[in-house]
Scaffold this motif. Sequence first.
Motif, PDB file in Angstrom:
ATOM      1  N   GLY A 102       0.797  -1.223   0.000  1.00 46.49           N
ATOM      2  CA  GLY A 102       0.000   0.000   0.000  1.00 46.49           C
ATOM      3  C   GLY A 102       0.827   1.268   0.000  1.00 46.49           C
ATOM      4  O   GLY A 102       0.440   2.266  -0.620  1.00 46.49           O
ATOM      5  N   PHE A 103       1.984   1.255   0.664  1.00 44.26           N
ATOM      6  CA  PHE A 103       2.793   2.474   0.751  1.00 44.26           C
ATOM      7  C   PHE A 103       3.241   2.979  -0.619  1.00 44.26           C
ATOM      8  O   PHE A 103       2.960   4.138  -0.970  1.00 44.26           O
ATOM      9  CB  PHE A 103       4.003   2.237   1.661  1.00 44.26           C
ATOM     10  CG  PHE A 103       3.684   2.365   3.121  1.00 44.26           C
ATOM     11  CD1 PHE A 103       3.404   3.600   3.687  1.00 44.26           C
ATOM     12  CD2 PHE A 103       3.655   1.242   3.931  1.00 44.26           C
ATOM     13  CE1 PHE A 103       3.103   3.719   5.041  1.00 44.26           C
ATOM     14  CE2 PHE A 103       3.352   1.353   5.281  1.00 44.26           C
ATOM     15  CZ  PHE A 103       3.078   2.586   5.832  1.00 44.26           C
ATOM     16  N   PRO A 104       3.924   2.190  -1.430  1.00 46.40           N
ATOM     17  CA  PRO A 104       4.356   2.711  -2.743  1.00 46.40           C
ATOM     18  C   PRO A 104       3.183   3.004  -3.671  1.00 46.40           C
ATOM     19  O   PRO A 104       3.250   3.960  -4.458  1.00 46.40           O
ATOM     20  CB  PRO A 104       5.248   1.591  -3.292  1.00 46.40           C
ATOM     21  CG  PRO A 104       4.851   0.372  -2.552  1.00 46.40           C
ATOM     22  CD  PRO A 104       4.431   0.814  -1.195  1.00 46.40           C
ATOM     23  N   VAL A 105       2.124   2.190  -3.586  1.00 46.28           N
ATOM     24  CA  VAL A 105       0.969   2.425  -4.461  1.00 46.28           C
ATOM     25  C   VAL A 105       0.324   3.768  -4.145  1.00 46.28           C
ATOM     26  O   VAL A 105       0.012   4.559  -5.043  1.00 46.28           O
ATOM     27  CB  VAL A 105      -0.049   1.272  -4.326  1.00 46.28           C
ATOM     28  CG1 VAL A 105      -1.351   1.635  -5.039  1.00 46.28           C
ATOM     29  CG2 VAL A 105       0.518  -0.013  -4.901  1.00 46.28           C
ATOM     30  N   LYS A 106       0.115   4.062  -2.864  1.00 51.49           N
ATOM     31  CA  LYS A 106      -0.524   5.319  -2.488  1.00 51.49           C
ATOM     32  C   LYS A 106       0.359   6.518  -2.811  1.00 51.49           C
ATOM     33  O   LYS A 106      -0.144   7.583  -3.196  1.00 51.49           O
ATOM     34  CB  LYS A 106      -0.863   5.296  -0.990  1.00 51.49           C
ATOM     35  CG  LYS A 106      -1.962   4.313  -0.635  1.00 51.49           C
ATOM     36  CD  LYS A 106      -2.243   4.287   0.854  1.00 51.49           C
ATOM     37  CE  LYS A 106      -2.869   5.582   1.317  1.00 51.49           C
ATOM     38  NZ  LYS A 106      -3.284   5.520   2.727  1.00 51.49           N
ATOM     39  N   ILE A 107       1.667   6.361  -2.683  1.00 52.91           N
ATOM     40  CA  ILE A 107       2.573   7.463  -3.021  1.00 52.91           C
ATOM     41  C   ILE A 107       2.510   7.758  -4.519  1.00 52.91           C
ATOM     42  O   ILE A 107       2.382   8.921  -4.940  1.00 52.91           O
ATOM     43  CB  ILE A 107       4.015   7.120  -2.580  1.00 52.91           C
ATOM     44  CG1 ILE A 107       4.121   7.126  -1.056  1.00 52.91           C
ATOM     45  CG2 ILE A 107       5.006   8.114  -3.183  1.00 52.91           C
ATOM     46  CD1 ILE A 107       5.454   6.658  -0.534  1.00 52.91           C
ATOM     47  N   VAL A 108       2.599   6.716  -5.346  1.00 49.36           N
ATOM     48  CA  VAL A 108       2.571   6.910  -6.799  1.00 49.36           C
ATOM     49  C   VAL A 108       1.232   7.494  -7.249  1.00 49.36           C
ATOM     50  O   VAL A 108       1.186   8.480  -7.999  1.00 49.36           O
ATOM     51  CB  VAL A 108       2.854   5.569  -7.522  1.00 49.36           C
ATOM     52  CG1 VAL A 108       2.620   5.724  -9.018  1.00 49.36           C
ATOM     53  CG2 VAL A 108       4.275   5.107  -7.253  1.00 49.36           C
ATOM     54  N   VAL A 109       0.144   6.901  -6.770  1.00 51.41           N
ATOM     55  CA  VAL A 109      -1.183   7.381  -7.175  1.00 51.41           C
ATOM     56  C   VAL A 109      -1.424   8.798  -6.658  1.00 51.41           C
ATOM     57  O   VAL A 109      -1.979   9.647  -7.368  1.00 51.41           O
ATOM     58  CB  VAL A 109      -2.264   6.416  -6.669  1.00 51.41           C
ATOM     59  CG1 VAL A 109      -3.660   6.985  -6.943  1.00 51.41           C
ATOM     60  CG2 VAL A 109      -2.128   5.058  -7.329  1.00 51.41           C
ATOM     61  N   GLY A 110      -1.004   9.070  -5.421  1.00 50.33           N
ATOM     62  CA  GLY A 110      -1.194  10.412  -4.858  1.00 50.33           C
ATOM     63  C   GLY A 110      -0.443  11.477  -5.630  1.00 50.33           C
ATOM     64  O   GLY A 110      -0.985  12.554  -5.911  1.00 50.33           O
ATOM     65  N   ILE A 111       0.811  11.199  -5.986  1.00 48.19           N
ATOM     66  CA  ILE A 111       1.603  12.185  -6.730  1.00 48.19           C
ATOM     67  C   ILE A 111       1.054  12.359  -8.142  1.00 48.19           C
ATOM     68  O   ILE A 111       0.999  13.488  -8.668  1.00 48.19           O
ATOM     69  CB  ILE A 111       3.085  11.761  -6.751  1.00 48.19           C
ATOM     70  CG1 ILE A 111       3.674  11.855  -5.338  1.00 48.19           C
ATOM     71  CG2 ILE A 111       3.884  12.630  -7.709  1.00 48.19           C
ATOM     72  CD1 ILE A 111       5.105  11.397  -5.231  1.00 48.19           C
ATOM     73  N   LEU A 112       0.620  11.274  -8.789  1.00 50.11           N
ATOM     74  CA  LEU A 112       0.019  11.392 -10.116  1.00 50.11           C
ATOM     75  C   LEU A 112      -1.269  12.221 -10.074  1.00 50.11           C
ATOM     76  O   LEU A 112      -1.515  13.066 -10.941  1.00 50.11           O
ATOM     77  CB  LEU A 112      -0.264   9.999 -10.686  1.00 50.11           C
ATOM     78  CG  LEU A 112       0.952   9.182 -11.128  1.00 50.11           C
ATOM     79  CD1 LEU A 112       0.526   7.793 -11.597  1.00 50.11           C
ATOM     80  CD2 LEU A 112       1.711   9.898 -12.245  1.00 50.11           C
ATOM     81  N   THR A 113      -2.090  11.979  -9.060  1.00 50.89           N
ATOM     82  CA  THR A 113      -3.324  12.760  -8.923  1.00 50.89           C
ATOM     83  C   THR A 113      -3.013  14.223  -8.649  1.00 50.89           C
ATOM     84  O   THR A 113      -3.672  15.126  -9.166  1.00 50.89           O
ATOM     85  CB  THR A 113      -4.189  12.183  -7.786  1.00 50.89           C
ATOM     86  OG1 THR A 113      -4.358  10.774  -7.970  1.00 50.89           O
ATOM     87  CG2 THR A 113      -5.546  12.851  -7.758  1.00 50.89           C
ATOM     88  N   LEU A 114      -1.992  14.465  -7.831  1.00 50.69           N
ATOM     89  CA  LEU A 114      -1.589  15.845  -7.544  1.00 50.69           C
ATOM     90  C   LEU A 114      -1.117  16.553  -8.806  1.00 50.69           C
ATOM     91  O   LEU A 114      -1.414  17.740  -9.016  1.00 50.69           O
ATOM     92  CB  LEU A 114      -0.487  15.848  -6.489  1.00 50.69           C
ATOM     93  CG  LEU A 114       0.045  17.225  -6.067  1.00 50.69           C
ATOM     94  CD1 LEU A 114      -1.054  18.028  -5.391  1.00 50.69           C
ATOM     95  CD2 LEU A 114       1.233  17.070  -5.114  1.00 50.69           C
ATOM     96  N   SER A 115      -0.395  15.825  -9.680  1.00 48.42           N
ATOM     97  CA  SER A 115       0.063  16.420 -10.936  1.00 48.42           C
ATOM     98  C   SER A 115      -1.091  16.787 -11.857  1.00 48.42           C
ATOM     99  O   SER A 115      -0.974  17.697 -12.677  1.00 48.42           O
ATOM    100  CB  SER A 115       1.020  15.452 -11.649  1.00 48.42           C
ATOM    101  OG  SER A 115       0.332  14.272 -12.035  1.00 48.42           O
ATOM    102  N   VAL A 116      -2.207  16.071 -11.718  1.00 51.26           N
ATOM    103  CA  VAL A 116      -3.397  16.406 -12.511  1.00 51.26           C
ATOM    104  C   VAL A 116      -4.139  17.589 -11.906  1.00 51.26           C
ATOM    105  O   VAL A 116      -4.683  18.442 -12.623  1.00 51.26           O
ATOM    106  CB  VAL A 116      -4.333  15.174 -12.609  1.00 51.26           C
ATOM    107  CG1 VAL A 116      -5.633  15.534 -13.320  1.00 51.26           C
ATOM    108  CG2 VAL A 116      -3.637  14.034 -13.338  1.00 51.26           C
TER     109      VAL A 116
END
Length: 255
Positions: free
Chosen positions: A213-227
């Motif tokens: 969950g840690f790497p998945v949430k970091i990647v998804v969170g940063i991608l969503t933030l970039s949008v």
Amino acid sequence: MIDMDLLVVFFLVFIRITAFMMTAPFFEYRNIPNLLKIGFSLLLAGIVFPVIKTSGFSVPGGVLGYILAVMAEAGVGLMLGLIASFIFHGIRMAGQLIDLQIGFAMAMVFDPLSEMQTTIIARFLNLLALIFFLNVNGHYYLIESLVKSYDLVPLTAMAIKSGVVLTVVKFFSGMFALAFQISAPIIAVLVIIDLSLGFVSRTVPQLNVFMLGFPVKIVVGILTLSVVVPVLGTLLQDVFKTMHNNMLILLRGLT
């Protein structure tokens, strides 16, 4: 020869501007030397003083009345700056909420602007908002509101009414609403990720969902933030206009 009456009035103008500089966004940062703030306040007071209405001005009550007048002017400046800073506190709070969901809340960094510990995305959003604020000449709007304050709230004319307290509370609650408005899209996506990982853990018990969950949430969170960041400019532009209007509303309530 120095006119003491004009000097007394000038000092009141200077006090309001100096108090404003101590709490207003951009001007409040502690890494800006206090001597520079005082010098800029003195320069601005010299520019503003000739254009405000000072004819027939007098401070009732002698020395004690003048001390109370100084405290009143400092109060007006502090409240104006505080109302304006609510916007940036809300943006910083939005970043902290995002960091809490992503997992960056434990990665505290030192922010040299505010001289306090803050989270990574909170500092990023704060710097982004500050750059955008300067880009749209928000600091000029702050100074414009400060100059207008002398027309809306003349010297020694401040009166704190019951409606002012409710107005400040409303603006304070708006800070939390702004934080939720900015962070809501990213938090919603991360909550969906948490639910998805929960279903996966039920389906595949052998999978270590906690470590995944840690790497998945970091990647998804940063991608969503970039949008979200490109859309954030439109929101911030409206927010800074609201900040200007909030300052005027507060001033009208102080008379």
